[in-house]
Design a protein around this motif. Structure first.
Motif, short mmCIF file in Angstrom:
data_model
loop_
_atom_site.label_atom_id
_atom_site.label_comp_id
_atom_site.label_asym_id
_atom_site.label_seq_id
_atom_site.Cartn_x
_atom_site.Cartn_y
_atom_site.Cartn_z
N ALA A 176 0.83 -1.21 0.00
CA ALA A 176 0.00 0.00 0.00
C ALA A 176 0.86 1.26 0.00
O ALA A 176 0.59 2.21 -0.73
CB ALA A 176 -0.93 -0.01 1.21
N ALA A 177 1.93 1.26 0.81
CA ALA A 177 2.79 2.44 0.89
C ALA A 177 3.54 2.66 -0.42
O ALA A 177 3.62 3.79 -0.92
CB ALA A 177 3.79 2.27 2.04
N GLY A 182 14.16 7.67 7.12
CA GLY A 182 13.40 8.91 7.28
C GLY A 182 13.22 9.67 5.98
O GLY A 182 12.14 10.21 5.70
N TRP A 183 14.28 9.71 5.17
CA TRP A 183 14.18 10.40 3.88
C TRP A 183 13.19 9.70 2.96
O TRP A 183 12.52 10.33 2.15
CB TRP A 183 15.56 10.49 3.23
CG TRP A 183 16.51 11.37 3.96
CD1 TRP A 183 17.52 10.98 4.80
CD2 TRP A 183 16.53 12.81 3.95
NE1 TRP A 183 18.17 12.07 5.32
CE2 TRP A 183 17.59 13.21 4.81
CE3 TRP A 183 15.77 13.78 3.30
CZ2 TRP A 183 17.89 14.55 5.02
CZ3 TRP A 183 16.08 15.12 3.51
CH2 TRP A 183 17.13 15.49 4.36
N ALA A 184 13.10 8.37 3.06
CA ALA A 184 12.16 7.61 2.23
C ALA A 184 10.72 7.92 2.62
O ALA A 184 9.84 8.03 1.76
CB ALA A 184 12.43 6.11 2.36
N VAL A 185 10.45 8.08 3.92
CA VAL A 185 9.09 8.36 4.38
C VAL A 185 8.60 9.71 3.86
O VAL A 185 7.41 9.89 3.58
CB VAL A 185 9.04 8.33 5.93
CG1 VAL A 185 7.69 8.80 6.44
CG2 VAL A 185 9.35 6.94 6.44
N LEU A 186 9.51 10.65 3.70
CA LEU A 186 9.11 11.98 3.25
C LEU A 186 8.60 12.00 1.81
O LEU A 186 7.86 12.90 1.43
CB LEU A 186 10.28 12.96 3.39
CG LEU A 186 10.59 13.45 4.80
CD1 LEU A 186 11.83 14.34 4.78
CD2 LEU A 186 9.40 14.21 5.37
N LEU A 187 9.00 11.01 1.01
CA LEU A 187 8.59 11.03 -0.40
C LEU A 187 7.08 10.94 -0.57
O LEU A 187 6.48 11.79 -1.24
CB LEU A 187 9.30 9.92 -1.17
CG LEU A 187 8.99 9.83 -2.67
CD1 LEU A 187 9.24 11.16 -3.36
CD2 LEU A 187 9.81 8.73 -3.32
N PRO A 188 6.37 9.93 0.01
CA PRO A 188 4.91 9.93 -0.13
C PRO A 188 4.25 11.12 0.54
O PRO A 188 3.19 11.58 0.09
CB PRO A 188 4.49 8.60 0.54
CG PRO A 188 5.63 8.20 1.39
CD PRO A 188 6.85 8.72 0.71
N VAL A 189 4.86 11.64 1.62
CA VAL A 189 4.29 12.82 2.28
C VAL A 189 4.31 14.02 1.33
O VAL A 189 3.31 14.74 1.17
CB VAL A 189 5.06 13.13 3.58
CG1 VAL A 189 4.58 14.46 4.16
CG2 VAL A 189 4.88 12.01 4.59
N ILE A 190 5.44 14.23 0.67
CA ILE A 190 5.57 15.35 -0.27
C ILE A 190 4.64 15.15 -1.46
O ILE A 190 3.91 16.07 -1.88
CB ILE A 190 7.03 15.47 -0.75
CG1 ILE A 190 7.92 15.90 0.42
CG2 ILE A 190 7.14 16.46 -1.90
CD1 ILE A 190 9.41 15.86 0.10
N LEU A 191 4.61 13.94 -2.01
CA LEU A 191 3.82 13.66 -3.21
C LEU A 191 2.33 13.82 -2.96
O LEU A 191 1.64 14.59 -3.63
CB LEU A 191 4.14 12.24 -3.71
CG LEU A 191 3.43 11.77 -4.97
CD1 LEU A 191 3.81 12.62 -6.16
CD2 LEU A 191 3.75 10.31 -5.24
#
Length: 419
Positions: free
Chosen positions: A102-103, A214-223
């Motif tokens: 899902a992520a 942490g940098w990977a988690v920010l990608l879906p947040v930004i998108l």
């Protein structure tokens, strides 16, 4: 007579397993000769007009960001965080498989890319921890399909292009069905593996995973945050996601170099090379059908014979399920969506609701023989027989059918966030 001859010719070409793009091109040329005043130049103009759209930029950009994630470290580090969070629950690794799909889907928008990226990391882990091969393959094949339901979704973008409907509305409408299906998959994963021993939660291990990912988690947040806040259009969000992914992979994780990006672009180009000609030719046919009032004639014919909206939508679901068994998702959308859209509106179904129903139907088609793409790719990816994989996905298909019925007859699941 000419229409009957065209239909017979198309069926003959399909039986001969001729490439679908060539079939549609032949149909478009024939239709322009018969109904378009014999001017082949109109076909060329339509093809050019269909590709001269800013919205189409979103398609290669989302494909490319999914390829970068799958080849680099972002996907693996995102999965690592989810594994640590689900470790203390019964069937924790099974939960992690579904939630990781899902992520990853929320970024890549692709079913096959999701299945392969998550499967590369979690398939060996599932087998090492005592999960059955049948469950592991079923979970990854079905979890991969979340890539076309959870926004941003490539089929939703394609549907929005061919029906000229709001892609942002489609993304918002996909949130409810995506959460419903993810919830059902997660519940099944827990119940089917409740006897598996629980892992021990470790704050230190979670902290390490968060520092690494942490940098990977920010990608879906930004998108997703950019799209739903209205700050980015889908196309702009995809471009920002690519820039972010390249910076993270190149300068923080230092996993990908120039040669890797060349390979990634080539892989993305292969996928797009099969999709863009299909869009161009299909849109040309749709324009010709619209000029000759074919959709209006279909609406009149349907209203004369089918008076109940429930019967209509059940027939549409049945048609799309059959199409999903024999056609890939993109082909089915570009052929069926422009014809079904006016019909659905005449029976009181919005364009957005039809889009979600169509995507859910074709999602099931990815898991149904004889041409389910996830089944075919899983044969080579996991080294299993086709029949074994078909049996592995059966319980997941049942959950997908339940979700389809829920969204069909409880439209607020999809449309509630739009009001």
């Amino acid at each position: 007579m000419t229409a009957a001859l065209l239909i017979v010719g198309l069926l003959g070409l399909l039986l001969l397993r001729i490439n679908l793009v060539l079939i549609l091109m032949a149909a478009a040329v024939y239709a322009h000769l018969v109904w378009g005043d014999g001017q082949i130049a109109y076909f060329v103009e339509d093809v050019w007009a269909s590709m001269d759209r800013e919205l189409l930029l979103a398609v290669p950009l989302f494909v490319l960001v999914g390829q970068i994630m799958g080849q680099g470290e972002i996907a693996r580090r995102l999965i690592g965080i989810i594994v640590e969070l689900t470790r203390p629950f019964p069937g924790g690794l099974a939960m992690a498989t579904v939630l990781s799909c899902a992520a990853f889907s929320s970024i890549s928008g692709s079913s096959i890319v999701t299945m392969l990226a998550v499967g590369t990391v979690l398939y060996p882990a599932l087998l090492e921890n005592g999960y059955s091969r049948r469950f592991a393959i079923g979970a990854l094949c079905a979890g991969g399909t979340l890539g076309i339901v959870i926004p941003p979704s490539m089929p939703m973008i394609l549907y929005g292009i061919v029906t000229e409907s709001s892609i942002t509305d489609l993304f918002v409408a996909g949130i409810g069905p995506g959460l419903l299906l993810t919830g059902l998959f997660t519940l099944y994963a827990v119940l089917a593996n409740r006897s598996k021993p629980r892992g021990r939660f470790s704050a230190r291990a979670l902290g390490r995973a968060l520092r690494q990912g942490g940098w990977a988690v920010l990608l879906p947040v930004i998108l997703l945050g950019g799209i739903y806040s209205g700050y980015f259009s889908p196309t702009e969000a995809a471009a920002v996601a690519i820039l972010y992914a390249v910076l993270v992979e190149s300068f923080i994780y230092r996993e990908l170099g120039p040669r890797d990006y060349v390979e990634t672009c080539v892989d993305a180009g292969k996928l797009l090379g099969a999709l863009f000609p299909l869009i161009a030719v299909a849109v040309s046919i749709n324009l010709l059908l619209t000029v000759n009032r074919v959709p209006e004639q279909l609406v009149a014919l349907a209203l004369a014979h089918v008076h109940d909206s429930t019967v209509f939508i059940l027939a549409v679901n049945a048609l799309l399920l059959v199409m999903g068994c024999f056609m890939d998702t993109s082909s089915a959308i570009v052929i069926a969506a422009p014809l079904l859209q006016p019909l659905a509106q005449s029976y009181g179904f919005s364009t957005t609701q039809l889009g979600i129903i169509m995507v859910l139907n074709l999602e099931i088609g990815i898991l149904t023989p004889p041409l389910g793409m996830n089944l075919i790719v899983a044969m080579s990816a996991f080294g299993e027989r086709f029949g074994f994989i078909c049996r592995a996905v059966l319980p997941w298909i049942v959950m997908m059918l339940l979700s389809l019925l829920a969204v069909t007859f409880l439209p607020w699941i999809a449309l509630g966030l739009l009001h």
